[in-house]
Scaffold this motif. Structure first.
Motif, mmCIF file in Angstrom:
data_model
loop_
_atom_site.group_PDB
_atom_site.id
_atom_site.type_symbol
_atom_site.label_atom_id
_atom_site.label_comp_id
_atom_site.label_asym_id
_atom_site.label_seq_id
_atom_site.Cartn_x
_atom_site.Cartn_y
_atom_site.Cartn_z
ATOM 1 N N ASP A 330 0.826 -1.216 0.000
ATOM 2 C CA ASP A 330 0.000 0.000 0.000
ATOM 3 C C ASP A 330 0.856 1.261 0.000
ATOM 4 N N ARG A 331 2.064 1.181 0.507
ATOM 5 C CA ARG A 331 2.915 2.369 0.574
ATOM 6 C C ARG A 331 3.891 2.456 -0.600
ATOM 7 N N VAL A 332 3.874 1.485 -1.501
ATOM 8 C CA VAL A 332 4.773 1.506 -2.652
ATOM 9 C C VAL A 332 4.270 2.528 -3.663
ATOM 10 N N GLU A 333 5.165 3.344 -4.153
ATOM 11 C CA GLU A 333 4.812 4.320 -5.178
ATOM 12 C C GLU A 333 4.759 3.596 -6.521
ATOM 13 N N ARG A 334 3.548 3.322 -6.995
ATOM 14 C CA ARG A 334 3.349 2.464 -8.154
ATOM 15 C C ARG A 334 3.535 3.272 -9.440
ATOM 16 N N ARG A 335 4.749 3.433 -9.840
ATOM 17 C CA ARG A 335 5.036 4.095 -11.099
ATOM 18 C C ARG A 335 6.253 3.448 -11.725
ATOM 19 N N TYR A 336 6.455 3.742 -13.023
ATOM 20 C CA TYR A 336 7.553 3.175 -13.801
ATOM 21 C C TYR A 336 7.480 1.645 -13.733
ATOM 22 N N GLY A 337 8.574 1.012 -13.368
ATOM 23 C CA GLY A 337 8.585 -0.453 -13.363
ATOM 24 C C GLY A 337 7.758 -1.061 -12.256
ATOM 25 N N LEU A 338 7.374 -0.267 -11.245
ATOM 26 C CA LEU A 338 6.589 -0.794 -10.135
ATOM 27 C C LEU A 338 5.090 -0.672 -10.378
ATOM 28 N N ALA A 339 4.689 -0.177 -11.541
ATOM 29 C CA ALA A 339 3.267 -0.027 -11.825
ATOM 30 C C ALA A 339 2.605 -1.367 -12.111
ATOM 31 N N ALA A 340 3.349 -2.339 -12.596
ATOM 32 C CA ALA A 340 2.771 -3.649 -12.908
ATOM 33 C C ALA A 340 2.443 -4.396 -11.619
ATOM 34 N N GLU A 341 1.583 -5.416 -11.777
ATOM 35 C CA GLU A 341 1.246 -6.255 -10.631
ATOM 36 C C GLU A 341 2.468 -7.118 -10.280
ATOM 37 N N GLN A 373 20.744 -6.638 -2.827
ATOM 38 C CA GLN A 373 20.371 -7.338 -4.051
ATOM 39 C C GLN A 373 18.960 -7.905 -4.004
ATOM 40 N N HIS A 374 18.237 -7.665 -2.899
ATOM 41 C CA HIS A 374 16.869 -8.171 -2.816
ATOM 42 C C HIS A 374 15.948 -7.327 -3.684
ATOM 43 N N PRO A 375 14.915 -7.934 -4.282
ATOM 44 C CA PRO A 375 13.993 -7.163 -5.143
ATOM 45 C C PRO A 375 13.295 -6.028 -4.414
ATOM 46 N N TRP A 376 13.177 -6.096 -3.082
ATOM 47 C CA TRP A 376 12.488 -5.051 -2.340
ATOM 48 C C TRP A 376 13.427 -3.953 -1.869
ATOM 49 N N ALA A 377 14.649 -3.896 -2.352
ATOM 50 C CA ALA A 377 15.603 -2.885 -1.892
ATOM 51 C C ALA A 377 15.025 -1.488 -2.101
ATOM 52 N N ARG A 421 16.926 -3.363 -13.178
ATOM 53 C CA ARG A 421 17.064 -4.660 -12.506
ATOM 54 C C ARG A 421 15.917 -4.872 -11.517
ATOM 55 N N GLN A 422 15.607 -3.838 -10.744
ATOM 56 C CA GLN A 422 14.508 -3.959 -9.789
ATOM 57 C C GLN A 422 13.172 -4.153 -10.494
ATOM 58 N N ALA A 423 12.971 -3.468 -11.618
ATOM 59 C CA ALA A 423 11.725 -3.644 -12.368
ATOM 60 C C ALA A 423 11.599 -5.066 -12.885
ATOM 61 N N LEU A 424 12.707 -5.634 -13.351
ATOM 62 C CA LEU A 424 12.673 -7.009 -13.845
ATOM 63 C C LEU A 424 12.348 -7.987 -12.723
ATOM 64 N N LEU A 425 12.921 -7.762 -11.526
ATOM 65 C CA LEU A 425 12.629 -8.643 -10.403
ATOM 66 C C LEU A 425 11.242 -8.399 -9.833
ATOM 67 N N TRP A 426 10.714 -7.196 -10.003
ATOM 68 C CA TRP A 426 9.378 -6.885 -9.490
ATOM 69 C C TRP A 426 8.315 -7.728 -10.209
ATOM 70 N N ALA A 427 8.421 -7.806 -11.519
ATOM 71 C CA ALA A 427 7.455 -8.600 -12.291
ATOM 72 C C ALA A 427 8.113 -9.018 -13.598
ATOM 73 N N ALA A 484 19.303 -10.601 -13.661
ATOM 74 C CA ALA A 484 19.352 -9.662 -12.538
ATOM 75 C C ALA A 484 20.731 -9.656 -11.890
ATOM 76 N N ALA A 485 21.351 -10.819 -11.759
ATOM 77 C CA ALA A 485 22.698 -10.880 -11.191
ATOM 78 C C ALA A 485 23.698 -10.157 -12.090
ATOM 79 N N ALA A 486 23.568 -10.336 -13.404
ATOM 80 C CA ALA A 486 24.479 -9.656 -14.324
ATOM 81 C C ALA A 486 24.287 -8.138 -14.270
ATOM 82 N N LEU A 487 23.039 -7.675 -14.161
ATOM 83 C CA LEU A 487 22.785 -6.241 -14.059
ATOM 84 C C LEU A 487 23.356 -5.664 -12.768
ATOM 85 N N TRP A 488 23.290 -6.442 -11.681
ATOM 86 C CA TRP A 488 23.865 -5.959 -10.414
ATOM 87 C C TRP A 488 25.379 -5.785 -10.537
ATOM 88 N N ASP A 489 26.042 -6.763 -11.116
ATOM 89 C CA ASP A 489 27.495 -6.654 -11.281
ATOM 90 C C ASP A 489 27.854 -5.449 -12.149
#
Length: 859
Positions: A330-341, A373-377, A421-427, A484-489
């Motif tokens: 409920d507190r996540v700002e749902r925009r950009y990559g976080l707009a998807a379910e 490196q967690h998706p919820w960072a 990377r976070q958007a990819l891990l989000w959905a 996601a691991a490659a994007l983090w590196d």
């Protein structure tokens, strides 16, 4: 037809022994078949009496069993006498004759009936008897048939016989005579009735047993305490009544000589009869454990490592706990990559660190973990702590709303990569959009956007892998994690960059801090920016040292300017402490001036080879000492787990004789002691930390052993003294230690704790040898090597009367000189033995002995 005649004397004499044995076997066979129920009953009753059945069973049950056994013995005896027939000698002879071909014994007893006087007939008769005599000479005793399978299909005789053998081996024949005392036939007791009792608190409380006769009429015990009562004397003279157990079933008889029950509520215990007593008992409930997060001390380092202190307590000790992070959608700002379910993702659960030594009734620890490196960072989450006690009761902390701490990326390109990377891990549905954005970033990039061509090529490779995964259909979870691991590196590489980037980050941190001071920012924001400046400065210094290592031998520092100010790390730390102190006091103008001076010093900083060499030896020695402490802690934990395999009721980690001295701070799921920050790789620090599940699991220990092995490899590569005899010996010793650690890891994964402890002991011995050789290599270095100047002072430093050099920064002194010598570890053992000797001298003052005991506990 032939007539019967007695056997001749010589034949009868020859058959006397086998005939007697056959008759005895026939007698045994008839006795067994007739009386086997009787001797089975006798064996069973004898076994029960020798094992003391009558001593712990109810008197009524003992009387009933004995009476039934006597009645059964009479019945079985009568039936046996009816069935038994005494064997005759003729029956034994007939059994022997039946076993021979042609029945020769019966033939020898025949008499010629016809043809007497006829020579031919008589010759034939004599030839026949001669053959029968030869056949009778082969007569043997016939073994009896003692099989009773048809009569005893359930094998009751074997059960009784087994019980008798066990009673003879583990019981006592003298116990049979005590039956007369149960039946009242023995002498009356001379001392009259007596009783005794104990109360055993639950094992997890750690409380001692209580002797009931020593307690007053009122006392309290923990719930679940076990009460044991023993009544002696004439049966029925004493009886027990109680209301503390609340039992409704299997209560037993009040006059039972042995009684056991648990205290579950308040009530009374009474022993009625001569010498009896009555007690009022208060059952103390076992309270639930409690846990709470502490605001003071919570921090996040520059690389994203989170530290969250917490306090836990329980009346008898906390056994374990977890920290659970849940996404606050409920507190996540749902925009950009976080707009998807978002894709379904389980809550993040970490094991709370527990004290290895000391009391767990109340303690403060720190949960340390890097969740960058967690998706919820950097997303809103709720943090809830849960602790558990030995009874399985749990306590929870109120859910705290926070942003999941993680590493911050200041470089715009690195931040963009991490965002995708976070958007990819989000959905996984964001894969196409992330690929499109990455392609837009990498399409005809501006000059300077990518610091190196290698970073650009790496991004293009990741982009092609992402687009190939999308082309085959919806992206799989395996491809999602891999990309996601490659994007983090890539993001880390873009953020860290080279020394120029490190200097730029330090300048940016200084500018942000200066702007915050000018704009009157809050104390919390200034403290955060000050911490970022410290981290950026540390990173800049680290890269400066690495640059000095690469350039050593090519561009040596100019030694002509003896008055040049050469800074140590402690000097910089003191300057930043002074800036923070001025800020806290509100003296912003002086703080701004100090900031400008600090910036000029950092830009003009030169790292000399002498300064670098001065700290190398001490750093290597301290690193190996930390590794040794970590290995000792692992060995102690494996030993405690081995003890628990043979004694499951033992309390792991509560013995003061096997304390693990692993040093280091609480590390997420693997805690190895208190105080100080653990270094990555040290048995569970950083991203490679091995997570320990509960107390004592072989898989977690193996992971920690593997991480410690990797840290040892890193230390060996950076070990000083290469090319010298002592330095090579130190490297060989560390090689042995590494091989022993590999063996310990393999044994831990095979759950062979005994073998793992042996290999760990070998690793510790090799580490001690390596540290001894390293000390010799450092002691044999050129006295002028590694000497530098501090705080702009000329010439060498003077030593104090104890031979120590003056301290650097605000420290009183260093201990470098104390580590020199032929065998520093022999000297350390001598000092430890001297401390033990003095702590055992009772004539010394109590204050001094307490201090010595604290030294022993620490070292």
């Amino acid at each position: 037809m032939a007539e019967r005649t007695p056997l001749t004397r010589d034949i009868a004499a020859r058959l006397r022994l086998p005939l007697t044995l056959t008759w005895a076997g026939l007698l045994a066979e008839r006795l067994v078949r007739a009386f086997w129920p009787l001797w089975t009953l006798i064996a069973a009753v004898a076994a029960a009496l020798m094992l003391g059945f009558h001593e712990w069973a109810m008197i009524e049950l003992v009387f009933a069993v004995l009476a039934g056994a006597a009645l059964g013995a009479l019945v079985f005896t009568g039936l046996g006498l009816i069935r038994f027939r005494w064997p005759r000698r003729a029956e034994a002879l007939a059994r022997m004759d039946a076993a021979l071909p042609g029945r020769p014994l019966a033939a020898l007893a025949d008499r010629q009936a016809i043809g007497a006087g006829d020579p031919a007939s008589e010759a034939l008769w004599h030839a026949h008897r001669a053959r029968m005599v030869k056949a009778a000479a082969r007569a043997r005793a016939i073994e009896p048939d003692l099989r009773l399978a048809r009569r005893d299909p359930f094998g009751l005789r074997y059960i009784a016989l087994l019980g008798l053998v066990v009673a003879l081996a583990f019981g006592s024949v003298w116990r049979v005579g005590s039956v007369q005392h149960i039946a009242g036939g023995g002498p009356a007791p001379t001392s009259g009735p007596a009783w005794e009792g104990w109360i055993e608190p639950p094992a997890h409380t750690g409380l001692p047993s209580l002797y009931l006769a020593d307690l007053g009429n009122r006392f309290g015990v923990p719930e679940g305490s076990r009460v044991t009562l023993r009544l002696y004397g004439a049966p029925g003279a004493l009886s027990v009544s109680e209301t503390v157990s609340g039992r409704t079933e299997d209560v037993g008889v009040a006059t039972d000589p042995e009684q056991d029950f648990d205290v579950t509520r308040n009530g009374t215990i009474a022993i009625d009869g001569p010498g009896g007593r009555k007690w009022s008992v208060t059952a103390t409930p076992d309270a639930r454990p409690s846990v709470a997060l502490l605001a003071e001390g919570a921090k996040t380092t520059f690389d994203g490592r989170m530290s969250r202190p917490f306090r836990a307590s329980d009346d008898y000790g906390v056994t374990g706990g977890t920290a659970t992070f849940r996404l606050d959608l409920d507190r996540v700002e749902r925009r950009y990559g976080l707009a998807a379910e978002p894709d379904p993702r389980a809550p993040l659960t970490l094991d709370l660190p527990m004290p290895i030594t000391g009391d767990r009734a109340e303690f403060t620890e720190t949960l340390v973990e890097n969740l960058s490196q967690h998706p919820w960072a950097h997303l809103p989450v709720t943090l809830e702590l849960q602790v558990e006690d030995a009874r399985g009761q749990t306590g929870h902390s109120p859910p705290e709303q926070l942003t999941l701490p993680a590493r911050r990326f200041f470089d715009p390109l690195a931040a963009s990569v991490i965002e995708q990377r976070q958007a990819l891990l989000w959905a996984r549905s964001n894969a196409a959009e992330a690929a499109q954005i990455l392609r837009a970033i990498s399409h005809r990039p501006e000059d300077g956007l990518f610091p190196t061509s290698a970073s650009y090529l790496r991004l293009r490779v990741i982009l092609r892998r992402l687009e190939a995964s999308i082309a085959d259909g919806p992206i799989t979870s395996e491809a999602q994690d891999e990309i996601a691991a490659a994007l983090w590196d890539l993001g880390v590489m873009l953020e860290d960059g080279d020394i120029g980037d490190a200097l730029e980050r330090m300048r940016a941190a200084q500018e942000r801090l200066s702007e915050a001071m000018k704009n009157g920012a809050s104390d919390e924001e200034i403290a955060q920016l000050m911490q970022e400046l410290r981290d950026a400065t540390q990173d800049y210094l680290r890269q400066k040292f690495q640059q000095a290592e690469r350039e050593s031998g090519a561009d040596q520092p100019d030694g002509g300017d003896q008055n040049r100010m050469q800074l140590t790390q402690q000097d910089l730390q003191d300057m930043m402490d002074r800036i923070q102190e001025l800020i806290e006091q509100g003296r912003m103008a002086e703080a701004q001036q100090a900031m400008e001076e600090f910036q000029r010093m950092m830009e003009n900083l030169r790292v000399t080879e002498g300064q670098r060499g001065e700290g190398e030896g001490q750093q290597a020695m301290e690193g190996l000492a930390d590794t040794l402490r970590e290995q000792q802690g692992l060995s102690d934990q494996a030993f405690r787990d081995l003890q628990e395999q043979f004694n499951p009721n033992a309390q792991s980690g509560q013995s003061q004789q096997n304390e693990g001295r692993s040093g280091g701070e609480g590390r997420g799921q693997s805690h190895e002691g208190q105080g100080g920050e653990g270094r990555p790789g040290q048995g569970g620090g950083g991203d490679e930390s091995a997570r320990q599940d509960g107390q004592g699991q072989a898989g977690a220990l193996a992971d920690r052993q593997q991480a410690l092995r990797r840290e040892l490899d890193r230390q060996r590569g950076a070990l000083p003294g290469a090319g010298t005899e002592a330095g090579d010996a130190a490297r060989d010793a560390l090689d042995r230690a590494g091989r022993a650690m590999d063996g310990a890891e393999e044994a831990l994964r095979d759950d062979d704790l005994a073998e793992a402890i042996d290999r760990q002991a070998e690793a510790m011995d090799a580490l001690r040898d390596g540290m001894r050789s390293l000390g010799e290599a450092l002691a044999n270095r050129d006295p002028g090597e590694g000497q530098g100047q501090a705080r702009g002072m000329d010439g060498g430093q003077q030593s104090d009367p104890l031979g120590r050099t003056p301290g650097q920064g605000d420290r009183a002194g260093t201990r470098d000189s104390l580590l020199q010598g032929e065998d520093v570890y022999r000297r350390a053992r001598e000092l430890l033995d001297e401390i033990r000797r003095r702590s055992g001298e009772t004539e010394r003052p109590e204050v001094e002995r307490n201090y010595l005991e604290r030294l022993l506990e620490r070292f």
